[in-house]
Every structure is written in C-alpha cells, then in structure tokens.
Design a protein around this motif. Structure first.
Motif, PDB file in Angstrom:
ATOM      1  N   ARG A  67       0.837  -1.208   0.000  1.00 44.74           N
ATOM      2  CA  ARG A  67       0.000   0.000   0.000  1.00 44.74           C
ATOM      3  C   ARG A  67       0.870   1.255   0.000  1.00 44.74           C
ATOM      4  NH1 ARG A  67      -3.749  -3.212   3.088  1.00 44.74           N
ATOM      5  NH2 ARG A  67      -2.734  -2.675   5.057  1.00 44.74           N
ATOM      6  N   GLU A  68       2.015   1.187   0.660  1.00 47.22           N
ATOM      7  CA  GLU A  68       2.928   2.328   0.658  1.00 47.22           C
ATOM      8  C   GLU A  68       3.635   2.486  -0.690  1.00 47.22           C
ATOM      9  OE1 GLU A  68       5.713   2.538   3.834  1.00 47.22           O
ATOM     10  OE2 GLU A  68       4.232   2.118   5.398  1.00 47.22           O
ATOM     11  N   GLY A  98       2.778   0.992  -3.648  1.00 44.82           N
ATOM     12  CA  GLY A  98       1.929   0.905  -4.827  1.00 44.82           C
ATOM     13  C   GLY A  98       2.022  -0.490  -5.414  1.00 44.82           C
ATOM     14  N   THR A  99       1.003  -0.917  -6.127  1.00 46.61           N
ATOM     15  CA  THR A  99       1.020  -2.223  -6.775  1.00 46.61           C
ATOM     16  C   THR A  99       2.001  -2.204  -7.947  1.00 46.61           C
ATOM     17  OG1 THR A  99      -0.727  -1.643  -8.329  1.00 46.61           O
ATOM     18  CG2 THR A  99      -1.418  -2.521  -6.181  1.00 46.61           C
ATOM     19  N   ASP A 137       1.352  -2.665 -11.013  1.00 44.25           N
ATOM     20  CA  ASP A 137       0.739  -1.894 -12.102  1.00 44.25           C
ATOM     21  C   ASP A 137       0.865  -0.393 -11.871  1.00 44.25           C
ATOM     22  OD1 ASP A 137       0.027  -4.176 -13.449  1.00 44.25           O
ATOM     23  OD2 ASP A 137      -2.036  -4.209 -12.689  1.00 44.25           O
ATOM     24  N   GLU A 138       0.787   0.028 -10.609  1.00 42.63           N
ATOM     25  CA  GLU A 138       0.908   1.451 -10.293  1.00 42.63           C
ATOM     26  C   GLU A 138       2.350   1.930 -10.390  1.00 42.63           C
ATOM     27  OE1 GLU A 138      -2.820   1.761  -7.090  1.00 42.63           O
ATOM     28  OE2 GLU A 138      -0.771   1.329  -6.396  1.00 42.63           O
ATOM     29  N   LEU A 139       3.282   1.046 -10.064  1.00 44.48           N
ATOM     30  CA  LEU A 139       4.696   1.410 -10.052  1.00 44.48           C
ATOM     31  C   LEU A 139       5.322   1.337 -11.445  1.00 44.48           C
ATOM     32  CD1 LEU A 139       6.286   2.214  -7.522  1.00 44.48           C
ATOM     33  CD2 LEU A 139       7.303  -0.078  -7.517  1.00 44.48           C
TER      34      LEU A 139
END
Length: 215
Positions: free
Chosen positions: A63-64, A66-67, A69-71
């Motif tokens: 959560r800190e 990012g997944t 896909d987010e990274l």
C-alpha cells in the motif's frame, strides 16, 4: 500480486510481477527491480518487528509502495531513458565509422557508391547530433530540466536510420571491394560498417519498443 505460494515468497512474487511489466537494458532493469525488492522487504520487515503478521506486513508495504501496475509506468520511464542513452552511446561510437565508410565510398567507388556517400555522411552527422543531445538531456541537463518525452523515440529512429545506412554501406563496400584496386582498405571499411550495424541495430530496436510503452 498473487496470494499463492509460501508467505516468504510474497515479496519475490511482487518483484516478478513488476519485472514482467518492464522492458529495458538488462543490467538497469535488474538493478531497479533489486532496489524495489529490497525496499519492499525492508518495509515489510519493519512492520513484522512491530508484531504484524508477515502477509499483512507485506500488504501494508505494498500500500505504501503501490502495486506493480501502479509502479510500472514510473519505472518504465526510467528504463526507457536508460535504453535511449544506451542507443545514443552506440550511435556516437559508430558515427566515426560511418564517416570512414563515406570517405572510402567517395574515393574508391563510382556511380551508385559515390551517390550513397553524400547521404551517408549526412546521416552520420545528424544521428551523432541527436545522440549527443540525448546524452546531454538525460545527463547533466536532467538535473535542471526534465528529459523531453519524445526524445527517446527520436533517438530510437536516429539509431534505426544510422543502422540502415550502415547496412547499405556494408553492401556497397562489399561490391566495391571486388572491383577496386585498393580492395584491402575497402574491405576494412566494409567490416567496420558491418560491425557498426550489428552494434546499433539491436539497441535501436529495443529503444523503439521501450519508447512506445506507456510511461
């Protein structure tokens, strides 16, 4: 990130998911993945020392961070610039060989060979300038100004154009060597052109692929 496997594999699964989404130079990609993996593992370990179960600690760390896909877009941007710099260095290193081929063609070949020599010199000059701009924009200047988004793609096509010119020079020099009296010199130029093509073409192809990915 998959929940399958042993709890101790969760960080490795995260790193594998991220690695599968990225493209770029092997060493730069491995170094980037290792940094992310170590950071995630350290953050999860800090939570476990506070008494949080391991799986939940990894979830909080994700959560800190990012997944994957987010990274991935930010990481891909970094790798695209790294690949563009690799291609730019290849072009800068091989541009003098293109000029040497121009000299050999202009002084030893006739007809088509001499016609090819002029654009070959132009390609060498333009490609070298674009490559130098990429190295400057992503190096010293990057501390003050962001690297232009389209510059990696421009460098990719500059490298592609240069590699095509090298292939044409190789073919023309090979033909010229059969007919010229100073064939040993032309043969050396032909070998340099072939080696330059082999160095630049794969890097330019990888750069085109990276430049087209979302970042």
């Amino acid at each position: 990130m998959s929940a399958a496997g042993r709890p101790g594999d969760l960080v490795e699964e995260y790193a594998a998911d991220l690695a599968g989404a990225l493209h770029g130079p092997v060493r730069a990609k491995a170094r980037l993945i290792e940094e992310v993996r170590d950071g995630l593992a350290d953050t999860a370990e800090a939570y476990t020392r506070e008494g949080t179960p391991y799986e939940e600690a990894v979830r909080q760390a994700v959560r800190e961070f990012g997944t994957p896909d987010e990274l991935a877009p930010g990481c891909q941007r970094e790798l695209t610039i790294a690949q563009a710099r690799h291609t730019a260095r290849s072009v800068v290193l091989t541009a003098p060989f293109l000029l040497a081929c121009w000299y050999a063609l202009f002084n030893s070949a006739a007809g088509t060979g001499q016609l090819l020599a002029v654009p070959l010199a132009g390609v060498a000059g333009v490609a070298a300038l674009l490559a130098a701009a990429m190295l400057a924009a992503s190096g010293t200047l990057a501390r003050r100004l962001p690297t232009p988004d389209r510059l990696p793609l421009v460098v990719a096509w500059a490298g592609t154009t240069a590699s095509i010119a090298m292939a044409l020079a190789t073919l023309t020099l090979a033909v010229a060597a059969v007919m010229a009296a100073n064939w040993p010199l032309i043969a050396v130029a032909c070998a340099l052109a072939a080696a330059s093509h082999a160095l630049t073409a794969p890097s330019a192809r990888a750069c085109r692929r990276c430049a087209r990915l979302p970042a």
